[in-house]
Design a protein around this motif. Structure first.
Motif, PDB file in Angstrom:
ATOM      1  N   SER A 181       0.848  -1.195   0.000  1.00 14.17           N
ATOM      2  CA  SER A 181       0.000   0.000   0.000  1.00 14.17           C
ATOM      3  C   SER A 181       0.881   1.242   0.000  1.00 14.17           C
ATOM      4  CB  SER A 181      -0.899   0.018   1.237  1.00 14.17           C
ATOM      5  OG  SER A 181      -1.754  -1.087   1.217  1.00 14.17           O
ATOM      6  N   GLY A 182       0.345   2.344  -0.470  1.00 17.06           N
ATOM      7  CA  GLY A 182       1.044   3.614  -0.418  1.00 17.06           C
ATOM      8  C   GLY A 182       2.112   3.799  -1.479  1.00 17.06           C
ATOM      9  N   GLN A 213      -2.553  -0.970  -5.535  1.00 12.25           N
ATOM     10  CA  GLN A 213      -3.131  -1.748  -4.449  1.00 12.25           C
ATOM     11  C   GLN A 213      -4.340  -1.001  -3.873  1.00 12.25           C
ATOM     12  OE1 GLN A 213      -1.685  -4.741  -3.384  1.00 12.25           O
ATOM     13  NE2 GLN A 213      -3.442  -5.014  -2.033  1.00 12.25           N
ATOM     14  N   ALA A 214      -5.440  -1.706  -3.661  1.00 12.71           N
ATOM     15  CA  ALA A 214      -6.625  -1.120  -3.033  1.00 12.71           C
ATOM     16  C   ALA A 214      -6.434  -1.120  -1.516  1.00 12.71           C
ATOM     17  CB  ALA A 214      -7.862  -1.925  -3.409  1.00 12.71           C
ATOM     18  N   PRO A 215      -7.204  -0.295  -0.808  1.00 14.70           N
ATOM     19  CA  PRO A 215      -7.110  -0.308   0.663  1.00 14.70           C
ATOM     20  C   PRO A 215      -7.459  -1.687   1.219  1.00 14.70           C
ATOM     21  CG  PRO A 215      -8.472   1.524  -0.105  1.00 14.70           C
ATOM     22  CD  PRO A 215      -8.174   0.662  -1.298  1.00 14.70           C
ATOM     23  N   GLU A 216      -6.863  -2.055   2.342  1.00 17.68           N
ATOM     24  CA  GLU A 216      -7.146  -3.353   2.955  1.00 17.68           C
ATOM     25  C   GLU A 216      -8.580  -3.418   3.458  1.00 17.68           C
ATOM     26  OE1 GLU A 216      -4.458  -5.297   5.625  1.00 17.68           O
ATOM     27  OE2 GLU A 216      -2.799  -4.084   4.870  1.00 17.68           O
ATOM     28  N   VAL A 246      -6.588  -2.471  -8.212  1.00 20.96           N
ATOM     29  CA  VAL A 246      -7.532  -1.848  -9.131  1.00 20.96           C
ATOM     30  C   VAL A 246      -6.741  -1.212 -10.258  1.00 20.96           C
ATOM     31  CG1 VAL A 246      -9.292  -0.063  -9.417  1.00 20.96           C
ATOM     32  CG2 VAL A 246      -9.200  -1.395  -7.291  1.00 20.96           C
ATOM     33  N   CYS A 247      -7.172  -1.457 -11.501  1.00 24.49           N
ATOM     34  CA  CYS A 247      -6.571  -0.853 -12.687  1.00 24.49           C
ATOM     35  C   CYS A 247      -7.664  -0.102 -13.433  1.00 24.49           C
ATOM     36  CB  CYS A 247      -5.983  -1.911 -13.618  1.00 24.49           C
ATOM     37  SG  CYS A 247      -4.682  -2.912 -12.887  1.00 24.49           S
ATOM     38  N   ALA A 248      -7.335   1.090 -13.915  1.00 22.54           N
ATOM     39  CA  ALA A 248      -8.332   1.885 -14.629  1.00 22.54           C
ATOM     40  C   ALA A 248      -7.676   2.735 -15.702  1.00 22.54           C
ATOM     41  CB  ALA A 248      -9.088   2.790 -13.648  1.00 22.54           C
TER      42      ALA A 248
END
Length: 160
Positions: A121-122, A135-138, A145-147
């Motif tokens: 994360s971060g 990385q998404a939040p836990e 997430v990819c966009a």
């Protein structure tokens, strides 16, 4: 809605099994060429810089990742090697202009996990072709997430 799902499900079942998903969900990196000329140095220089989605609008701007799991989505059933080499699944969120299928989404995610095998994360986003992944939040179903402007995909652990 149920009548639309049936033909799609039958088409998926009719295609049968294919080989395992490996990376490279995109063709090539996009670059921008800039030509500059200054009065002090009249020579022309060409500088190539990668174009990324950082700072651009994405398909679901304003919708936080914790709400993605409640949006209409295609949950893919072919596992790929994800975080720490463990099996993960791809999810394609339905967006108005989205065009990715399960194999393409898994290929993008494989490329991400090739670069970042451990969940972190971060960190700054990883650019995979036109998509920006992170990385998404836990504590929520989406793991990565990819966009881009048209598509949103994410990885998740298989649910048992």
């Amino acid at each position: 809605m149920r009548f639309l799902i049936t033909p799609v499900l039958l088409a998926v079942l009719a295609t049968g099994c294919t080989s395992e998903v490996t990376g490279s969900g995109t063709g090539a990196d996009t670059t921008t060429t800039t030509t500059t000329t200054t009065a002090a140095d009249p020579t022309t220089r060409q500088v190539e810089t990668p174009t990324t989605t950082a700072g651009k609008a994405t398909a679901l701007d304003g919708v936080p990742p914790e709400q993605y799991e409640s949006l209409p989505s295609q949950f893919c059933d072919r596992p790929f090697a994800g975080a720490r080499g463990k099996p993960m699944l791809a999810v394609v969120v339905e967006t108005p202009a989205g065009r990715l299928n399960c194999d393409q989404a898994a290929a993008v995610l494989v490329d991400y996990y090739t670069e970042r095998r451990e969940p972190m994360s971060g960190m700054p986003p990883v650019e995979i072709g036109p998509m920006s992944c992170n990385q998404a939040p836990e504590g929520i179903m989406p793991q990565v997430v990819c966009a881009d402007e048209d598509n949103v995909i994410y990885s998740m652990w298989p649910q048992t």
